[in-house]
Design an enzyme around this catalytic site. Structure first.
Site, short mmCIF file in Angstrom:
data_model
loop_
_atom_site.label_atom_id
_atom_site.label_comp_id
_atom_site.label_asym_id
_atom_site.label_seq_id
_atom_site.Cartn_x
_atom_site.Cartn_y
_atom_site.Cartn_z
N LYS A 1 -19.78 3.35 55.75
CA LYS A 1 -18.90 2.50 56.36
C LYS A 1 -18.99 1.05 56.10
O LYS A 1 -19.89 0.37 55.12
CB LYS A 1 -19.67 2.12 57.98
CG LYS A 1 -19.66 3.54 58.64
CD LYS A 1 -20.39 3.44 60.01
CE LYS A 1 -21.87 3.28 59.94
NZ LYS A 1 -22.80 3.14 60.86
N GLY B 1 -22.00 -2.81 68.42
CA GLY B 1 -22.16 -1.35 68.87
C GLY B 1 -21.00 -0.58 67.99
O GLY B 1 -20.26 0.36 68.28
N GLY C 1 -20.88 0.69 65.06
CA GLY C 1 -21.42 1.90 64.32
C GLY C 1 -21.63 2.78 65.14
O GLY C 1 -21.32 4.30 65.18
N CYS C 2 -22.40 2.75 66.50
CA CYS C 2 -22.47 3.72 67.44
C CYS C 2 -21.24 4.40 67.95
O CYS C 2 -21.20 5.36 68.26
CB CYS C 2 -23.21 3.00 68.66
SG CYS C 2 -24.80 2.12 68.32
#
Ligand code: ATP
Ligand code: HMH
Length: 260
Positions: free
Chosen positions: A172, A205, A207-208
């Site tokens: 990412k 958040g 990435g989650c």
């Protein structure tokens, strides 16, 4: 109804971890289930404390869920210790669950440690059960013990990680100098998912959310590349919606599609 299980830590402020995952799964119209690895006390300003769940109780949660409602896909986030990691890896292996996305969460933005010792070895047994791992650039560098300085090195790192752990890899780009481009290496081919860096500090958040949205795509039956493309589109919309809550790095707006 397709079902998605998230195995992750709780974020009481609702922006990351289990809460972000369940919101993402609901926004995709799927049935969400959760196995909690740890409670965290955190908000948009940082993590103040962590209380891991004992491995035996983690196993109890896993057995309860999987024996009753088999998940079509699984997303894994924060794992405080190795004992927990081995319990999760064994359950996935035993139940032959293969649609597994592992986000090797290592530390919160504030630097607070969230998972294990964050070395490449820590995740070994879990990565063996993964269809995809989704490190950010610092996490990928840490797993390999190498620096990642430019796009060429992102491509090389993804190929090295895929070879080392026998799984597909999405690196990412949220921590890159410019843009928000993510790179997928499936083991056979590499593909960039370009993203414009949105001028918004409310990215708690991300990435989650991305990893659980990919798990949703896999549960819905999309091939990996398409699942990643759709997840990135969902995530970008959730950042762009411009929710502004809290006094630090605020959460995303998971409900933006409902208001369109
Ligand atoms: N400002 C931004 N604008 C657009 N996309 C972003 C931005 N910041 C991060 N992203 C995207 O969010 C996703 C998560 O990337 P990032 O590298 O920040 O992961 P992460 O560090 O694991 O996230 P987290 O902060 O939740 O731990 C990627 O798809 C990345 O491209
Ligand atoms: C519980 C939890 N998981 C993951 C992250 C990383 O965003 C966080 N801040 N909190």
């Amino acid at each position: 109804m397709k079902t998605v299980l998230t195995i992750a830590g709780s974020d009481c402020s609702g922006g990351a971890g289990i809460q972000a995952d369940l919101k993402t799964i609901a926004a995709h119209g799927l049935y969400g289930m959760s196995v909690i690895t740890a409670l965290t006390a955190q908000n948009t300003l940082g993590v103040s404390d962590v209380m891991p769940v004992p491995a035996a109780f983690l196993k109890e949660q896993l057995d309860s869920v999987i024996s009753d409602i088999r998940p079509d896909a699984v997303k894994i986030g924060m794992i405080p210790d190795k004992e927990q990691l081995l319990v999760i890896a064994a359950a996935l292996k035993e139940q032959k669950i293969t649609q597994v996305v592992v986000d090797p969460v290592m530390a919160a933005t504030s630097g607070r440690k969230l998972s294990g010792d964050a070395s490449g070895d820590f995740f070994l047994e879990l990565f063996a059960e993964a269809a995809l791992i989704t490190p950010n650039i610092p996490e990928a560098a840490r797993l390999l013990g190498e620096e990642i300085r430019d796009k060429k090195e992102v491509e090389q790192a993804a190929a090295s990680l895929a070879k080392k752990y026998h799984t597909a890899v999405l690196i990412k780009g949220g921590h890159a100098d410019t843009g928000a481009d993510d790179y997928l290496f499936t083991g056979k081919e590499g593909v960039w998912f370009p993203g414009t860096r949105l001028d918004n500090t409310n990215t708690h958040g991300t990435g989650c959310t991305l990893s659980s949205a990919i798990a949703c795509g896999l549960a819905e039956g999309f091939l990996l590349k398409e699942a990643v493309r759709r997840a990135k589109e969902y995530l970008t919309g959730a950042i762009a919606a411009g929710l502004d809550l809290g006094h630090g790095n605020g959460p995303l707006d998971h409900m933006y599609r409902l208001r369109k």
